[in-house]
Design a protein around this motif. Sequence first.
Motif, PDB file in Angstrom:
ATOM      1  N   PRO A  12       0.828  -1.215   0.000  1.00  0.00           N
ATOM      2  CA  PRO A  12       0.000   0.000   0.000  1.00  0.00           C
ATOM      3  C   PRO A  12       0.863   1.266   0.000  1.00  0.00           C
ATOM      4  O   PRO A  12       2.085   1.200   0.180  1.00  0.00           O
ATOM      5  N   ASP A  13       0.234   2.382  -0.156  1.00  0.00           N
ATOM      6  CA  ASP A  13       0.863   3.709  -0.278  1.00  0.00           C
ATOM      7  C   ASP A  13       2.044   3.889   0.686  1.00  0.00           C
ATOM      8  O   ASP A  13       1.862   3.791   1.897  1.00  0.00           O
ATOM      9  N   THR A  14       3.215   4.189   0.142  1.00  0.00           N
ATOM     10  CA  THR A  14       4.420   4.314   0.973  1.00  0.00           C
ATOM     11  C   THR A  14       4.755   5.772   1.317  1.00  0.00           C
ATOM     12  O   THR A  14       5.522   6.034   2.229  1.00  0.00           O
ATOM     13  N   GLY A  44       0.726   2.610  -5.371  1.00  0.00           N
ATOM     14  CA  GLY A  44       0.911   4.026  -5.726  1.00  0.00           C
ATOM     15  C   GLY A  44       1.091   4.923  -4.523  1.00  0.00           C
ATOM     16  O   GLY A  44       1.124   4.456  -3.381  1.00  0.00           O
ATOM     17  N   ASP A  45       1.220   6.233  -4.750  1.00  0.00           N
ATOM     18  CA  ASP A  45       1.536   7.193  -3.681  1.00  0.00           C
ATOM     19  C   ASP A  45       2.873   6.822  -3.035  1.00  0.00           C
ATOM     20  O   ASP A  45       2.966   6.722  -1.807  1.00  0.00           O
ATOM     21  N   HIS A  46       3.868   6.600  -3.860  1.00  0.00           N
ATOM     22  CA  HIS A  46       5.225   6.336  -3.342  1.00  0.00           C
ATOM     23  C   HIS A  46       6.017   7.643  -3.353  1.00  0.00           C
ATOM     24  O   HIS A  46       6.493   8.087  -2.320  1.00  0.00           O
ATOM     25  N   GLY A 101      -0.049   6.944  -8.376  1.00  0.00           N
ATOM     26  CA  GLY A 101      -1.050   7.537  -7.487  1.00  0.00           C
ATOM     27  C   GLY A 101      -1.252   9.018  -7.769  1.00  0.00           C
ATOM     28  O   GLY A 101      -0.607   9.588  -8.658  1.00  0.00           O
ATOM     29  N   ASN A 102      -2.122   9.651  -6.995  1.00  0.00           N
ATOM     30  CA  ASN A 102      -2.408  11.072  -7.229  1.00  0.00           C
ATOM     31  C   ASN A 102      -1.224  12.000  -6.938  1.00  0.00           C
ATOM     32  O   ASN A 102      -1.039  12.979  -7.667  1.00  0.00           O
ATOM     33  N   PRO A 103      -0.364  11.718  -5.916  1.00  0.00           N
ATOM     34  CA  PRO A 103       0.789  12.626  -5.743  1.00  0.00           C
ATOM     35  C   PRO A 103       1.750  12.566  -6.932  1.00  0.00           C
ATOM     36  O   PRO A 103       2.261  13.608  -7.364  1.00  0.00           O
ATOM     37  N   GLU A 104       1.979  11.353  -7.468  1.00  0.00           N
ATOM     38  CA  GLU A 104       2.844  11.247  -8.657  1.00  0.00           C
ATOM     39  C   GLU A 104       2.207  11.964  -9.839  1.00  0.00           C
ATOM     40  O   GLU A 104       2.889  12.584 -10.661  1.00  0.00           O
ATOM     41  N   SER A 149      -6.526  -0.898  -8.891  1.00  0.00           N
ATOM     42  CA  SER A 149      -6.352   0.501  -9.303  1.00  0.00           C
ATOM     43  C   SER A 149      -6.009   1.315  -8.056  1.00  0.00           C
ATOM     44  O   SER A 149      -6.267   0.854  -6.934  1.00  0.00           O
ATOM     45  N   HIS A 150      -5.413   2.503  -8.236  1.00  0.00           N
ATOM     46  CA  HIS A 150      -5.117   3.333  -7.058  1.00  0.00           C
ATOM     47  C   HIS A 150      -6.407   3.611  -6.286  1.00  0.00           C
ATOM     48  O   HIS A 150      -6.455   3.533  -5.074  1.00  0.00           O
ATOM     49  N   TYR A 151      -7.461   3.938  -7.009  1.00  0.00           N
ATOM     50  CA  TYR A 151      -8.837   3.893  -6.484  1.00  0.00           C
ATOM     51  C   TYR A 151      -9.766   3.747  -7.665  1.00  0.00           C
ATOM     52  O   TYR A 151      -9.317   3.788  -8.824  1.00  0.00           O
ATOM     53  N   GLY A 179      -5.665   1.263  -3.124  1.00  0.00           N
ATOM     54  CA  GLY A 179      -4.958   1.954  -2.054  1.00  0.00           C
ATOM     55  C   GLY A 179      -5.661   3.279  -1.784  1.00  0.00           C
ATOM     56  O   GLY A 179      -6.880   3.339  -1.718  1.00  0.00           O
ATOM     57  N   HIS A 180      -4.855   4.347  -1.561  1.00  0.00           N
ATOM     58  CA  HIS A 180      -5.327   5.733  -1.487  1.00  0.00           C
ATOM     59  C   HIS A 180      -5.959   6.120  -0.162  1.00  0.00           C
ATOM     60  O   HIS A 180      -5.879   7.265   0.251  1.00  0.00           O
ATOM     61  N   GLN A 181      -6.575   5.152   0.525  1.00  0.00           N
ATOM     62  CA  GLN A 181      -7.279   5.477   1.761  1.00  0.00           C
ATOM     63  C   GLN A 181      -6.560   4.808   2.926  1.00  0.00           C
ATOM     64  O   GLN A 181      -6.264   3.613   2.853  1.00  0.00           O
TER      65      GLN A 181
END
Length: 250
Positions: A12-14, A44-46, A101-104, A149-151, A179-181
């Motif tokens: 999950p998101d790191t 994602g969100d690494h 993810g969304n930050p990337e 999917s990331h979400y 992930g994401h949450q």
Amino acid sequence: MASKTKRHLVIPDTQVKPGYDLSHLKWAGRAIEDYRPDTIVHLGDHWDMPSLSSYDKPGSRSKEGSRYRDDIDAGNEGMEILTEPFKGIKGYNPDMIFLTGNPENRIERAIEDDPVRLEGVIGYDDFELCGFRRYDFLEVLQLDGIVYSHYFQAAGTGRAIAGSIDNRLNKIGQSFIQGHQQGMNYGTRVLPTGKIYHGLVAGSFYRHDEAYMGQGNGHWRGLVVLNEVEDGNYDIMPLSISYLEKKYGG
Ligand SMILES: [Fe+2]
């Protein structure tokens, strides 16, 4: 008869950013070395990209380039730490997937916002993926009967599908992982045919607390191993970050 089942390992998101402790990424690498999953999926969100966080707000401008480079380097270092324990093991070649993810995705948005200055200067090529194959933000991936999917977004509105696992299974219609949450939320639905759908939301594999979460920082953190994966069915085996620390932290 040889088994057709697979083993997946979900990261999950790191949320890697400069100056944060990354020892848990080494523990994850050691767990991969031990459990030898066929497939590794990072949700994602690494690359947390705080230097581009202003792109979450429409109309805002980018920050200076040196902070961008620090964010990229922090994530790259995290990827190296994660993959070091299992890279080069003879005969072990897992399928390694990274979901953007969304930050990337802030990188894409920054370029769209200021193409003259940023096109060809910043981009996804800056990621050192260390063997992972990258999929675009919100790309939906089918793997052994599970969609990843990331979400997930609702058809028609594009809004993130939220709420209970049952609600999500209703809308997504099959076994899914996202992930994401923060925390972990898991549930199943058994159909009259005997088919089982699994829903898994797991969005935190990091040690730091997020300031904006306040008292919400008590959420579960860890990796999730899926054993006996076949046609959307599996046995879930969570590995909490505190368990990993006990096992590999010494
Ligand atoms: Fe996210």
